[in-house]
Write a protein that holds these residues in place. Structure first.
Motif, PDB file in Angstrom:
ATOM      1  N   GLY A 115       0.787  -1.233   0.000  1.00 54.47           N
ATOM      2  CA  GLY A 115       0.000   0.000   0.000  1.00 54.47           C
ATOM      3  C   GLY A 115       0.814   1.276   0.000  1.00 54.47           C
ATOM      4  N   LEU A 116       2.145   1.182   0.165  1.00 54.06           N
ATOM      5  CA  LEU A 116       2.957   2.392   0.244  1.00 54.06           C
ATOM      6  C   LEU A 116       3.102   3.099  -1.094  1.00 54.06           C
ATOM      7  CD1 LEU A 116       5.784   1.454   2.774  1.00 54.06           C
ATOM      8  CD2 LEU A 116       3.579   2.551   3.168  1.00 54.06           C
ATOM      9  N   THR A 117       2.751   2.408  -2.184  1.00 51.77           N
ATOM     10  CA  THR A 117       2.778   3.050  -3.510  1.00 51.77           C
ATOM     11  C   THR A 117       1.445   3.721  -3.825  1.00 51.77           C
ATOM     12  OG1 THR A 117       2.107   0.967  -4.546  1.00 51.77           O
ATOM     13  CG2 THR A 117       4.473   1.403  -4.364  1.00 51.77           C
ATOM     14  N   ALA A 118       0.568   3.821  -2.831  1.00 51.10           N
ATOM     15  CA  ALA A 118      -0.768   4.381  -3.043  1.00 51.10           C
ATOM     16  C   ALA A 118      -0.697   5.787  -3.616  1.00 51.10           C
ATOM     17  CB  ALA A 118      -1.538   4.398  -1.721  1.00 51.10           C
ATOM     18  N   ARG A 119      -1.687   6.102  -4.445  1.00 53.86           N
ATOM     19  CA  ARG A 119      -1.740   7.420  -5.082  1.00 53.86           C
ATOM     20  C   ARG A 119      -2.811   8.317  -4.466  1.00 53.86           C
ATOM     21  NH1 ARG A 119       0.508   7.745 -10.176  1.00 53.86           N
ATOM     22  NH2 ARG A 119      -1.141   9.132 -10.915  1.00 53.86           N
ATOM     23  N   SER A 120      -3.431   7.871  -3.379  1.00 57.71           N
ATOM     24  CA  SER A 120      -4.455   8.701  -2.738  1.00 57.71           C
ATOM     25  C   SER A 120      -4.294   8.623  -1.227  1.00 57.71           C
ATOM     26  CB  SER A 120      -5.857   8.220  -3.137  1.00 57.71           C
ATOM     27  OG  SER A 120      -6.134   6.954  -2.569  1.00 57.71           O
ATOM     28  N   VAL A 121      -4.837   9.623  -0.547  1.00 61.35           N
ATOM     29  CA  VAL A 121      -4.749   9.668   0.914  1.00 61.35           C
ATOM     30  C   VAL A 121      -5.441   8.471   1.563  1.00 61.35           C
ATOM     31  CG1 VAL A 121      -5.514  10.946   2.960  1.00 61.35           C
ATOM     32  CG2 VAL A 121      -4.414  12.159   1.067  1.00 61.35           C
ATOM     33  N   PRO A 122      -6.685   8.118   1.164  1.00 60.21           N
ATOM     34  CA  PRO A 122      -7.332   6.957   1.819  1.00 60.21           C
ATOM     35  C   PRO A 122      -6.529   5.666   1.669  1.00 60.21           C
ATOM     36  CG  PRO A 122      -8.947   8.249   0.601  1.00 60.21           C
ATOM     37  CD  PRO A 122      -7.606   8.786   0.223  1.00 60.21           C
ATOM     38  N   GLU A 123      -5.950   5.436   0.508  1.00 63.93           N
ATOM     39  CA  GLU A 123      -5.176   4.206   0.284  1.00 63.93           C
ATOM     40  C   GLU A 123      -3.921   4.190   1.150  1.00 63.93           C
ATOM     41  OE1 GLU A 123      -6.191   3.037  -4.337  1.00 63.93           O
ATOM     42  OE2 GLU A 123      -4.705   4.584  -3.948  1.00 63.93           O
ATOM     43  N   LEU A 124      -3.265   5.341   1.257  1.00 61.51           N
ATOM     44  CA  LEU A 124      -2.062   5.419   2.077  1.00 61.51           C
ATOM     45  C   LEU A 124      -2.408   5.253   3.554  1.00 61.51           C
ATOM     46  CD1 LEU A 124       0.970   5.783   1.871  1.00 61.51           C
ATOM     47  CD2 LEU A 124       0.647   8.260   2.023  1.00 61.51           C
ATOM     48  N   GLU A 125      -3.517   5.843   3.979  1.00 63.08           N
ATOM     49  CA  GLU A 125      -3.964   5.672   5.370  1.00 63.08           C
ATOM     50  C   GLU A 125      -4.273   4.207   5.664  1.00 63.08           C
ATOM     51  OE1 GLU A 125      -6.089   9.961   6.382  1.00 63.08           O
ATOM     52  OE2 GLU A 125      -7.247   8.390   5.382  1.00 63.08           O
ATOM     53  N   LYS A 126      -4.879   3.526   4.697  1.00 66.24           N
ATOM     54  CA  LYS A 126      -5.196   2.104   4.867  1.00 66.24           C
ATOM     55  C   LYS A 126      -3.923   1.275   5.029  1.00 66.24           C
ATOM     56  CE  LYS A 126      -7.670  -1.740   2.660  1.00 66.24           C
ATOM     57  NZ  LYS A 126      -8.449  -2.159   1.456  1.00 66.24           N
ATOM     58  N   ALA A 127      -2.904   1.599   4.230  1.00 62.32           N
ATOM     59  CA  ALA A 127      -1.634   0.867   4.331  1.00 62.32           C
ATOM     60  C   ALA A 127      -0.978   1.105   5.687  1.00 62.32           C
ATOM     61  CB  ALA A 127      -0.702   1.300   3.207  1.00 62.32           C
ATOM     62  N   LEU A 128      -0.978   2.358   6.139  1.00 60.05           N
ATOM     63  CA  LEU A 128      -0.315   2.688   7.400  1.00 60.05           C
ATOM     64  C   LEU A 128      -1.070   2.173   8.616  1.00 60.05           C
ATOM     65  CD1 LEU A 128       0.895   6.292   6.562  1.00 60.05           C
ATOM     66  CD2 LEU A 128       2.335   4.332   7.125  1.00 60.05           C
ATOM     67  N   ALA A 129      -2.352   1.881   8.443  1.00 61.59           N
ATOM     68  CA  ALA A 129      -3.125   1.320   9.555  1.00 61.59           C
ATOM     69  C   ALA A 129      -2.579  -0.044   9.972  1.00 61.59           C
ATOM     70  CB  ALA A 129      -4.596   1.195   9.162  1.00 61.59           C
ATOM     71  N   ASN A 130      -1.844  -0.697   9.077  1.00 57.86           N
ATOM     72  CA  ASN A 130      -1.245  -1.988   9.411  1.00 57.86           C
ATOM     73  C   ASN A 130      -0.080  -1.849  10.378  1.00 57.86           C
ATOM     74  OD1 ASN A 130      -2.536  -4.166   7.577  1.00 57.86           O
ATOM     75  ND2 ASN A 130      -2.099  -2.497   6.147  1.00 57.86           N
ATOM     76  N   TYR A 131       0.545  -0.662  10.406  1.00 60.59           N
ATOM     77  CA  TYR A 131       1.740  -0.486  11.240  1.00 60.59           C
ATOM     78  C   TYR A 131       1.320  -0.204  12.679  1.00 60.59           C
ATOM     79  CZ  TYR A 131       6.564   0.565  12.402  1.00 60.59           C
ATOM     80  OH  TYR A 131       7.832   0.520  12.957  1.00 60.59           O
ATOM     81  N   ASN A 132       1.216  -1.272  13.457  1.00 62.75           N
ATOM     82  CA  ASN A 132       0.757  -1.155  14.845  1.00 62.75           C
ATOM     83  C   ASN A 132       1.892  -1.157  15.854  1.00 62.75           C
ATOM     84  OD1 ASN A 132      -2.040  -1.153  14.197  1.00 62.75           O
ATOM     85  ND2 ASN A 132      -1.912  -3.355  13.820  1.00 62.75           N
ATOM     86  N   GLY A 133       3.100  -1.050  15.397  1.00 56.41           N
ATOM     87  CA  GLY A 133       4.254  -1.071  16.286  1.00 56.41           C
ATOM     88  C   GLY A 133       5.435  -1.684  15.559  1.00 56.41           C
ATOM     89  N   PRO A 134       6.611  -1.697  16.183  1.00 57.82           N
ATOM     90  CA  PRO A 134       7.797  -2.251  15.531  1.00 57.82           C
ATOM     91  C   PRO A 134       7.601  -3.710  15.119  1.00 57.82           C
ATOM     92  CG  PRO A 134       8.409  -1.020  17.495  1.00 57.82           C
ATOM     93  CD  PRO A 134       6.914  -1.117  17.511  1.00 57.82           C
ATOM     94  N   PHE A 135       8.291  -4.110  14.080  1.00 62.72           N
ATOM     95  CA  PHE A 135       8.249  -5.477  13.570  1.00 62.72           C
ATOM     96  C   PHE A 135       8.657  -6.465  14.665  1.00 62.72           C
ATOM     97  CE2 PHE A 135      10.528  -8.978  11.359  1.00 62.72           C
ATOM     98  CZ  PHE A 135       9.501  -9.452  10.548  1.00 62.72           C
ATOM     99  N   LEU A 136       7.773  -7.450  14.947  1.00 62.17           N
ATOM    100  CA  LEU A 136       8.009  -8.467  15.979  1.00 62.17           C
ATOM    101  C   LEU A 136       8.514  -7.827  17.286  1.00 62.17           C
ATOM    102  CD1 LEU A 136       9.550 -11.419  13.927  1.00 62.17           C
ATOM    103  CD2 LEU A 136       7.242 -11.235  14.850  1.00 62.17           C
ATOM    104  N   ASP A 137       7.808  -6.800  17.693  1.00 57.83           N
ATOM    105  CA  ASP A 137       8.206  -6.047  18.889  1.00 57.83           C
ATOM    106  C   ASP A 137       8.276  -6.969  20.109  1.00 57.83           C
ATOM    107  OD1 ASP A 137       8.894  -3.835  20.381  1.00 57.83           O
ATOM    108  OD2 ASP A 137       6.815  -3.282  20.804  1.00 57.83           O
ATOM    109  N   GLY A 138       9.393  -6.904  20.844  1.00 58.88           N
ATOM    110  CA  GLY A 138       9.567  -7.705  22.041  1.00 58.88           C
ATOM    111  C   GLY A 138       9.854  -9.164  21.791  1.00 58.88           C
ATOM    112  N   PHE A 139      10.001  -9.545  20.521  1.00 61.05           N
ATOM    113  CA  PHE A 139      10.216 -10.951  20.177  1.00 61.05           C
ATOM    114  C   PHE A 139      11.723 -11.210  20.119  1.00 61.05           C
ATOM    115  CE2 PHE A 139       9.919 -14.935  18.043  1.00 61.05           C
ATOM    116  CZ  PHE A 139       8.621 -15.385  18.222  1.00 61.05           C
ATOM    117  N   TYR A 140      12.268 -11.855  21.130  1.00 61.88           N
ATOM    118  CA  TYR A 140      13.701 -12.142  21.207  1.00 61.88           C
ATOM    119  C   TYR A 140      13.871 -13.637  21.418  1.00 61.88           C
ATOM    120  CZ  TYR A 140      18.543 -12.154  22.806  1.00 61.88           C
ATOM    121  OH  TYR A 140      19.885 -12.414  22.940  1.00 61.88           O
ATOM    122  N   LEU A 141      14.635 -14.282  20.535  1.00 64.81           N
ATOM    123  CA  LEU A 141      14.764 -15.736  20.553  1.00 64.81           C
ATOM    124  C   LEU A 141      16.065 -16.215  21.182  1.00 64.81           C
ATOM    125  CD1 LEU A 141      12.819 -17.911  19.504  1.00 64.81           C
ATOM    126  CD2 LEU A 141      14.206 -18.054  17.437  1.00 64.81           C
TER     127      LEU A 141
END
Length: 659
Positions: A115-141
């Protein structure tokens, strides 16, 4: 059949931690961490699959082959049991390959990046709604291989999210934009670009005092965290605010603020004149103007204002009509008809000086009016961006543009070049090859193909083969022979010569370019890199700072700062080299050269964990990278042996494999 329907809607969430949900949005409980870690890794692997050997090495790198393979079998058995209990059939194995069923899952990271290649504000907002925090936050193996991969992905995705939030902040209203930039600064409190954007938005909304306070916060943060001053672009914006007198603070909010003159240029698209008088052509003219306005508005580097009358010759910057916005540049045009044929003439005028920056004519057929509109809008955006870039650099392109099709292909190739990712460079290469095949004698096409080949090698898009670099040199040399006073071609030839180790010849070409145009920032930036490689540190630092001063904050700003890093590292100023290298990598995560200097300077300053993270970042993009092929190869070699040996030593300490 019921289970298959469930499988089709399983969702894997990797932002903010790990979570897998079935069709009913119920979170599945999995035993331990290694099962979820395997699902996370496979979901981000090509084809959502990996070999058993790769998984065993990644998750049990401290065990021998037999024990690691046995541990993998046990973990997969437990994982399959957990999924089976939930009625989910997700894991499959084919011989030595373990994978997920791609049609059975949706992954939040995939939806985010798509969605980061979106050409409109709603599409870009929809893509960014997926970013709920850092990738695998707190996940340490506790596995170096997996944890290093997670760190690299986390940094890369954070960088993409920050850029996307900033892009969105430029597209929405100023109040919403300020809220978005504040979110960026919560995510990355040391991001100077975000502070500068917030200053611009505050100025645009008439909040000059808040903009000045934001500058002070930025300066204090950078001084505290890195011991550095703000960059020249931020300082220039601050100075422009201070120079604004009290009366200017009471001007209408419709006036373009000072930051748009010293920072992002403003463009107004005027009504296109219908010279035929036919009502149908009037609709075409208005539709074309709207298409161009929309297309330009999607380019975050420019402020696009509503239509305004042509500039008056008042001697002041832009038009001065009460109650209207004032733009630095005005785009206007006309439409003519001859039978079914349409001709569109478009020009871009510098409103301050009244001179033409760019002009072009387009011919098409009225039967294909919408397709014709799209083609014109795309071509105009490409041409405007490139011509204004040259204008900002104080450069006039002296090479003939060639026939319309060659010009179009070259412009599209350059836009892909300026994106500067491994994928975009390959697309740019294909476009430039087509341009050269059509215009075999066109100097502009040849130099474009040359620089894309050289940069493709620098980014790892193209293999470093003698034939590749030799061709880049030949193409650039031919462009220089065709137009000897073209400073752009001289710098492109210099870059190709640097790529094959001909440092002294490359310096001579840069010197010639600077003599042709002392204000050309690329000439100063390129020669700073070359002088640094030759060990002339003080001169290199001076040229790098001059390039940064001359060049506005643009798409190749990271390259000028990288030249500064190469010089600082050669001079032993490792702490400052690390600070600037961090900026380079934040700006251009896919630039492996920059990440290698990040690793080396982090190692030299004793930041071993950061150095290791930097090497993992490099290897995640170029897995075959090692001490034997890194230099010369992906990084030009320092001329002096002790500089070269120290660079390799620091990379070795950081963890770059020997072979």
């Amino acid at each position: 059949m019921q289970n298959e329907d469930k499988d089709e809607t399983n969702r894997i969430s990797l932002f903010g931690g790990f979570r897998i949900e079935n069709a009913m949005a119920d979170s599945l409980r999995l035993t331990g961490k290694r099962g979820p870690a395997i699902i996370a890794y496979l979901s981000r692997s090509p084809g959502m699959a990996a070999t058993r050997e790769r998984l065993a090495d990644l998750f049990w790198s401290d065990s021998d082959s037999e024990h690691s393979r046995n541990s993998l079998r046990q973990t997969l058995s437990i994982l399959r049991r957990d999924l089976s209990r939930a009625g989910v059939n997700l894991i499959h194995s084919r011989g030595e390959s373990i994978g997920l069923t791609p049609d059975a899952v949706r992954v939040d990271v995939d939806e985010f990046e798509a969605g980061l290649t979106a050409r409109s504000v709603p599409e870009l907002e929809k893509a960014l709604a997926n970013y709920n925090g850092p990738f695998l936050d707190g996940f340490y193996l506790g596995s170096d291989g997996f944890d290093g991969w997670v760190t690299s992905e986390r940094d890369r995705l954070l960088s993409r999210a920050l850029e996307a939030f900033e892009k969105l902040a430029r597209l929405v209203d100023t109040e919403t934009g300020i809220i978005l930039v504040d979110r960026v600064l919560v995510m990355e409190p040391t991001r100077e670009e975000a502070y500068r954007l917030k200053m611009e938005l505050l100025l645009a909304s008439g909040q000059r005092d808040r903009a000045i306070r934001t500058y002070e916060v930025c300066r204090s943060m950078l001084k505290k965290e890195f011991g550095v001053e703000v960059g020249p672009e931020t300082r220039a914006l601050w100075q422009s605010m201070l120079s604004t007198d009290t009366a200017s603070n009471t001007q209408s909010a419709n006036t373009v603020p000072a930051n748009q003159r010293h920072g992002r240029p403003s463009i107004s698209v005027a009504d296109f004149i219908n010279l035929t008088g036919k009502q149908g052509d009037d609709f075409f003219s208005k539709g074309l103007m709207q298409d161009i306005t929309t297309a330009l508005s999607e380019v975050a580097d420019y402020v696009v204002l509503s239509a305004q009358p042509p500039a008056e010759k008042s001697g002041a910057e832009g038009t001065k009509i009460p109650g209207t916005l004032r733009a630095r540049y005005v785009l206007s045009g006309s439409v003519q008809r001859s039978g079914n044929g349409l001709r569109v003439n478009i020009q871009l005028v510098d409103a301050a000086g009244g001179h033409n920056v760019w002009a072009q004519k387009f011919d098409g057929q009225s039967e294909n009016a919408l397709e014709f509109q799209d083609r014109i809008a795309q071509s105009v955006v490409l041409a405007v961006i490139l011509d204004l870039q040259l204008t900002n650099w104080k450069v006039r392109d002296k090479s003939p543009p060639g026939p319309p099709e060659v010009r179009r292909l070259v412009n599209e190739a350059l836009m892909k070049y300026f994106e500067m990712t491994r994928d975009s460079l390959l697309i740019g290469l294909e476009l430039a090859e087509k341009a050269v095949s059509i215009g075999a004698d066109n100097a502009r096409a040849k130099r474009t193909l040359s620089i894309i080949i050289s940069m493709g090698v620098a980014f790892g898009s193209l293999p470093r083969e003698p034939g590749q670099i030799e061709r880049a040199v030949e193409l650039a040399a031919a462009a220089v022979r065709a137009v000897p006073d073209d400073e752009i071609a001289r710098c492109i030839l210099s870059f190709a010569l640097e790529s094959c180790g001909r440092i002294d010849e490359a310096i001579a070409e840069c010197q010639h370019a600077i003599s042709l145009n002392p204000s050309y920032p690329t000439g100063h930036g390129d020669i700073s890199m070359l002088l640094a490689l030759r060990g002339e540190v003080n001169e290199a630092v001076r040229e790098a700072n001059e390039a940064i001063r001359l060049g506005t904050h643009d798409v190749i700003d990271f390259w000028r700062h990288h030249g500064l890093v190469v010089a600082l590292f050669a001079g032993g100023d490792d702490r400052r080299a690390l600070e600037v290298a961090r900026r380079v990598v934040r700006t251009k995560p896919g630039f492996v050269r920059g990440a290698l200097y990040w690793a080396a300077s982090a190692s030299a300053t004793g930041n071993n964990e950061e150095a290791s993270r930097a090497i993992h970042h490099c290897l995640s993009q170029l897995p075959h990278l090692n001490l034997g092929n890194v230099c010369p190869g992906f990084v030009p070699r320092y001329v002096k042996d002790h500089h070269h040996a120290r660079f390799l030593e620091m990379l070795s300490r950081a963890g770059l494999p020997a072979s």
